[in-house]
Write a protein that holds these residues in place. Sequence first.
Motif, short mmCIF file in Angstrom:
data_model
loop_
_atom_site.label_atom_id
_atom_site.label_comp_id
_atom_site.label_asym_id
_atom_site.label_seq_id
_atom_site.Cartn_x
_atom_site.Cartn_y
_atom_site.Cartn_z
N GLY A 50 86.59 24.19 -2.05
CA GLY A 50 87.88 23.54 -1.83
C GLY A 50 88.65 24.07 -0.63
N GLU A 51 88.00 24.87 0.22
CA GLU A 51 88.65 25.42 1.41
C GLU A 51 88.16 24.68 2.64
OE1 GLU A 51 88.52 29.64 1.87
OE2 GLU A 51 88.63 30.03 -0.28
N LYS A 52 89.08 24.45 3.57
CA LYS A 52 88.68 23.79 4.81
C LYS A 52 87.82 24.74 5.64
CE LYS A 52 91.36 20.80 6.83
NZ LYS A 52 92.43 20.15 7.63
N ALA A 53 86.70 24.25 6.12
CA ALA A 53 85.77 25.08 6.88
C ALA A 53 85.17 24.28 8.03
CB ALA A 53 84.67 25.61 5.96
N ILE A 54 84.51 24.99 8.94
CA ILE A 54 83.87 24.35 10.09
C ILE A 54 82.40 24.09 9.77
CG2 ILE A 54 83.30 24.58 12.54
CD1 ILE A 54 85.66 26.54 12.77
N PHE A 55 81.98 22.84 9.97
CA PHE A 55 80.59 22.42 9.74
C PHE A 55 79.99 22.01 11.09
CE2 PHE A 55 82.52 22.17 5.69
CZ PHE A 55 81.55 22.11 4.70
N ALA A 56 78.82 22.54 11.41
CA ALA A 56 78.15 22.19 12.66
C ALA A 56 76.79 21.56 12.37
CB ALA A 56 77.97 23.43 13.54
N TYR A 57 76.50 20.47 13.07
CA TYR A 57 75.23 19.75 12.92
C TYR A 57 74.54 19.72 14.28
CZ TYR A 57 77.52 18.22 8.63
OH TYR A 57 78.17 18.20 7.42
N MET A 58 73.25 20.04 14.30
CA MET A 58 72.53 20.16 15.57
C MET A 58 71.20 19.44 15.54
SD MET A 58 73.31 24.21 15.66
CE MET A 58 73.04 24.14 13.89
N VAL A 59 70.80 18.95 16.70
CA VAL A 59 69.51 18.28 16.85
C VAL A 59 68.67 19.07 17.84
CG1 VAL A 59 68.34 16.17 17.57
CG2 VAL A 59 70.55 16.02 16.38
N SER A 60 67.42 19.32 17.48
CA SER A 60 66.53 20.06 18.37
C SER A 60 65.08 19.77 17.99
CB SER A 60 66.79 21.58 18.25
OG SER A 60 65.85 22.31 19.01
N ALA A 61 64.20 19.85 18.98
CA ALA A 61 62.77 19.66 18.73
C ALA A 61 62.18 20.92 18.09
CB ALA A 61 62.04 19.36 20.04
N GLU A 62 62.91 22.04 18.19
CA GLU A 62 62.46 23.30 17.60
C GLU A 62 63.20 23.56 16.30
OE1 GLU A 62 62.92 26.52 20.36
OE2 GLU A 62 62.44 25.26 22.09
#
Length: 211
Positions: A50-62
């Motif tokens: 229930g806490e606001k947080a930072i989410f990161a999404y990444m694209v890579s061939a590795e």
Amino acid sequence: PNGNIEYLGRIDEQVKIRGYRIELGEIENVIRKIDYITDAAVIAREDSKGEKAIFAYMVSAEKIDSEEIRSIIAKSLPDYMIPAYLMQLDYIPLNRNGKVDKKALPAIKAGTDGYKAPRNKLENIICQSFCEVLKLDKVGIFDSFFELGGHSLRATMLVNLIEEKAGVRLSHKDIFLYRTPEKIADAVNQCVANEYNPISAVAAKEYYPMS
């Protein structure tokens, strides 16, 4: 000056998390500069606690190593801008306007895959401290504090809890450097134990003198 308007895009990607104003695009730009990352999206949303947080999404061939990504980000940005949750995707979903479809980005849950139980009293203390701070049922000695949803504020709570239980005061930076109960236990063993002196509560009064 010539009467034309140059549209630069929206400037409302700034969010406030734990008292800090954060520009998500800044984090995204740092991630995109990593050689093997081909695309990225960074958003702020509530986590399972229930806490606001930072989410990161990444694209890579590795295959992406989340801890390596966090280490790279830490060289350019302060601790509170390091994403608590990271996920590798095949592609970043876009809406019909060509912008990131935030609703289509999957939820990221903290996990404890490959659980390895504590081997001694100190590791058990630290694993239990992880559980208390992160509100988890169990944590193994190889689990990363940040992979489990830790962030700068929770790291401070962890430092205080370890001092209370183990009598050793680690630095906030130690949590970011060592990350797992195994490595944090090694760091604690290198420190000289001190008697824990809790701050006692004062008597209830109508008002208190300014300090």
